[in-house]
Write a protein that holds these residues in place. Structure first.
Motif, PDB file in Angstrom:
ATOM      1  N   PRO A  11      34.637  18.636  -3.092  1.00  0.00           N
ATOM      2  CA  PRO A  11      33.977  18.058  -1.910  1.00  0.00           C
ATOM      3  C   PRO A  11      33.340  16.692  -2.137  1.00  0.00           C
ATOM      4  N   ILE A  12      33.285  16.222  -3.366  1.00  0.00           N
ATOM      5  CA  ILE A  12      32.555  14.986  -3.666  1.00  0.00           C
ATOM      6  C   ILE A  12      33.026  13.811  -2.817  1.00  0.00           C
ATOM      7  N   TYR A  13      34.332  13.753  -2.513  1.00  0.00           N
ATOM      8  CA  TYR A  13      34.835  12.620  -1.733  1.00  0.00           C
ATOM      9  C   TYR A  13      34.416  12.716  -0.266  1.00  0.00           C
ATOM     10  N   ASP A  14      34.190  13.913   0.240  1.00  0.00           N
ATOM     11  CA  ASP A  14      33.641  14.058   1.590  1.00  0.00           C
ATOM     12  C   ASP A  14      32.203  13.567   1.631  1.00  0.00           C
ATOM     13  N   TYR A  15      31.451  13.847   0.554  1.00  0.00           N
ATOM     14  CA  TYR A  15      30.072  13.370   0.489  1.00  0.00           C
ATOM     15  C   TYR A  15      30.036  11.845   0.382  1.00  0.00           C
ATOM     16  N   ILE A  16      30.915  11.288  -0.436  1.00  0.00           N
ATOM     17  CA  ILE A  16      30.926   9.833  -0.646  1.00  0.00           C
ATOM     18  C   ILE A  16      31.293   9.092   0.631  1.00  0.00           C
ATOM     19  N   PHE A  17      32.316   9.592   1.357  1.00  0.00           N
ATOM     20  CA  PHE A  17      32.826   8.862   2.519  1.00  0.00           C
ATOM     21  C   PHE A  17      32.313   9.412   3.855  1.00  0.00           C
ATOM     22  N   GLY A  18      31.308  10.303   3.799  1.00  0.00           N
ATOM     23  CA  GLY A  18      30.613  10.730   5.008  1.00  0.00           C
ATOM     24  C   GLY A  18      31.381  11.647   5.926  1.00  0.00           C
ATOM     25  N   ASN A  71      35.529  17.727   6.200  1.00  0.00           N
ATOM     26  CA  ASN A  71      35.932  18.455   4.981  1.00  0.00           C
ATOM     27  C   ASN A  71      37.413  18.231   4.635  1.00  0.00           C
ATOM     28  N   TYR A  72      37.770  16.971   4.401  1.00  0.00           N
ATOM     29  CA  TYR A  72      39.155  16.596   4.097  1.00  0.00           C
ATOM     30  C   TYR A  72      39.536  16.806   2.630  1.00  0.00           C
ATOM     31  N   SER A  73      38.571  16.977   1.759  1.00  0.00           N
ATOM     32  CA  SER A  73      38.844  16.989   0.316  1.00  0.00           C
ATOM     33  C   SER A  73      39.840  18.078  -0.073  1.00  0.00           C
ATOM     34  N   LEU A  74      40.495  17.866  -1.212  1.00  0.00           N
ATOM     35  CA  LEU A  74      41.445  18.848  -1.742  1.00  0.00           C
ATOM     36  C   LEU A  74      40.670  20.047  -2.263  1.00  0.00           C
TER      37      LEU A  74
END
Length: 620
Positions: A260-267, A254-257
């Motif tokens: 969350p979409i970027y956590d989903y994209i990059f696993g 859960n690194y996203s700002l």
């Protein structure tokens, strides 16, 4: 700081302490001058905007501390301690930094002097710039910060707070905050390049980032489930408090700002995110075993509450107010008005003692109101309502705390017991432990003490009787007090009572908060003043010593202690508060209120057995 602080970790004004705000003083002064000379509204508006940011963040802090104390929708149940509070006390540094950037930018960039208030296109450009570049750059920068090199030098400072609160959102080394500001500058640059910049887009974007940062670190779930039910894709566009909380407990997910979409994209999305979200929403308010009932003290005590300013709540508050609190008199006046309107207790703190869940409830009345005849009925009703609410919630013990200062007020709950004999909750005023603490504070070998009663309260009578029975002379300086005590004692105990109207030589004085300056001047040099009242007397003598009000040091297994109880030092609890804990833990099935008291030696032994320890004979 971080485990291996890197370059530019310290804030430039770190050595200034509370004077750090002076770095903005030249700009504030110049902005006022410019406004008076040229009517420059944009320049002078920077200061009110910074104040708004402070208020906005403080509202989140107070709300979060209140909600996590109650327990409903709480995410992480672990405790916050003083080390975290101290580490997070510089959360306002980023507001000062923001102010410097605004002031310098305004002075160096002529084009910002004539910005329009509103441009619709600016909002579209800002939104697109945030969704794309800002979220994407932040995601990879955040992942880089978790590399052991940068993590040990910078980001580990932020992650020291496993249990987050809104303050935690802004606790970073200076270099890290400067990097974040560079990332957040992308939408401002984008609107400048497209000619859509406005005052509204800049200020609202900052407010948006503050709001989302606070939401992500508040440790209670905020966003209701129905929002995601109406629009399921929203789960990829906005994070929840529990989503970011997992980042602080798991570290590698859960690194996203805010998206969350970027956590989903990059696993890197934590698989338990949805489960924790639903569990947090379902969590009900906590039902405590012991409730400590207290009230506001001085007019400035609202700032010292755990729900107030964390920097003040984490230190003992003085009987005299700090000068800068007088500058906040409009807020203080507003709080006084609220106490006239709002008439219900509220939760201000939760603690854990072994398996006992503890809460502190505050009655919204100031101490002065307790001695007002026309407020007496209202306060009695508040106390009664608190007792009935505690009984309804299955609370085992309700300790009356500061309320035992005036025995005419509901007679420490005894009136309520008589009217409602079916009550299961036990009412405890803590008188027995208060007496025990005072007696054990008297230096060994003392043969006589002065008792300055002011009024012959239940505690004063018990202390005098216990001392006389132990063969210690009790000197009174007032004839009415002397007669009142003598009438209550057996002839054997009364033989140790002494009325003295001349100069006193005893250097041990037991006093209540009504000890006057004239009475203190009667004491010889080197006198030890030991209060038995829950309120400390005013310190007048520099050549005498003053102990704390009756209190004891908490054992290590008392958890979630991150604020001071009024004027007491850190991790020190008042005797009346401890008495409620002992009462519940020992399973004593009697009330201690009105004229009722327990065996003093029994209560004292129980406090020691459970790890509470006497305060060192240090000067308070």
């Amino acid at each position: 700081m971080a485990s291996k602080p890197g370059i530019l970790s310290e804030w430039p004004w770190a050595n200034l302490g509370n004077f750090k705000y002076l770095v903005l003083a030249p700009f504030v002064g110049h902005s006022i001058y410019s406004f008076l000379r040229d009517g420059d509204i944009g320049y002078i508006a920077i200061l009110p905007f910074l104040l708004f940011r402070f208020i906005h963040n403080q509202i989140w802090i107070s709300l979060s501390r209140h909600r996590t104390a109650k327990g409903n929708n709480r995410i992480v149940d672990r405790s916050i301690e003083f080390d975290q509070v101290d580490r997070e006390n510089n959360w306002d540094d980023q507001i000062i930094f923001n102010g410097l950037l605004y002031y310098v930018g305004y002075l160096r960039m002529e084009q910002v002097h004539h910005l329009p208030l509103w441009r619709s296109g600016g909002f579209i450009v800002t939104a697109l710039a945030h969704i794309g570049p800002v979220e994407f750059i932040y995601y990879w920068f955040h992942r880089a910060l978790h590399h052991h090199f940068l993590y040990s030098r910078y980001h580990s400072h932020h992650h020291s707070s496993i249990v987050t609160q809104p303050i935690s959102a802004f606790i970073h080394p200076f270099a890290e905050v400067a990097s974040y500001y560079a990332i957040f500058a992308v939408p401002v640059i984008a609107t400048e390049l497209t000619g859509t910049t406005s005052i509204a887009t800049i200020t609202l974007y900052v407010i948006f980032t503050d709001f989302m940062n606070n939401l992500g670190h508040c440790n209670f779930e905020v966003i209701p489930k129905w929002i995601f039910s109406l629009f399921p894709p929203l789960k990829y566009l906005i994070y929840t408090s529990s989503y970011h909380s997992l980042h602080h407990t798991q570290f590698r997910t859960n690194y996203s700002l805010f998206m969350p979409i970027y956590d989903y994209i990059f696993g890197t999305m934590d698989k338990s995110s949805d489960t924790l979200y639903e569990k947090s929403l379902e969590k009900k308010a906590e039902l405590p075993h012991v409730v400590h009932l207290t009230h506001l003290t001085t007019l400035q005590s609202i700032y010292h509450l755990r729900l107030g300013f964390s920097s003040l709540a984490s230190k003992p508050h003085m009987t005299s107010s700090k000068w800068y609190l007088w500058l906040m008199w409009p807020v203080t006046l507003w709080s006084i008005l609220i106490t006239w309107i709002y008439s219900h207790t509220f939760v201000i703190e939760r603690n854990l003692f072994k398996d006992l869940k503890l809460q502190t409830w505050a009655i919204p009345k100031f101490r002065k109101q307790y001695f007002s005849q026309w407020q007496r009925k209202s306060i009695n009703n508040l106390i009664k309502e608190a007792i009935m609410e505690a009984d309804q919630k299955g609370v085992k013990v309700l300790s009356l705390g500061l309320l035992n200062q005036d025995e005419k007020l509901n007679n420490n709950g005894e009136i309520c017991i008589r009217k409602h004999p079916e009550l299961k909750v036990k009412l405890v005023d803590g008188s027995s432990l208060v007496v025990a603490v005072v007696l054990n504070s008297i230096p060994k070998g003392t043969s006589q003490v002065v008792l300055q009663a002011g009024r012959l309260s239940k505690v004063a009578n018990a202390i005098a009787l216990a001392l006389c029975q132990r063969g210690i002379q009790v000197i009174t300086l007032d004839e009415e007090e002397y007669k009142g005590l003598k009438a209550r004692f057996t002839p054997e105990a009364a033989a140790n009572l002494v009325l003295l109207k001349s100069t006193c030589v005893s250097k041990t004085w037991l006093v209540d908060d009504g000890l006057s300056e004239d009475e203190q001047l009667k004491a010889p040099k080197g006198t030890l003043f030991i209060p038995y009242s829950p309120f400390p007397p005013k310190k007048v003598r520099e050549d005498c010593f003053y102990l704390s009000t009756p209190a004891m040091i908490c054992p290590k297994h008392v958890q979630n202690v991150d604020s001071c109880e009024n004027w007491l030092p850190r991790r020190v609890m008042s005797a009346s508060r401890i008495a409620g804990i002992l009462h519940a833990f020992e399973g004593w099935n009697e009330h201690e209120c009105g004229d009722m008291m327990f065996d003093i030696d029994k209560v004292w032994k129980a406090s020691l057995d459970h790890g509470f320890s006497p305060l060192d004979v240090e000067i308070m």
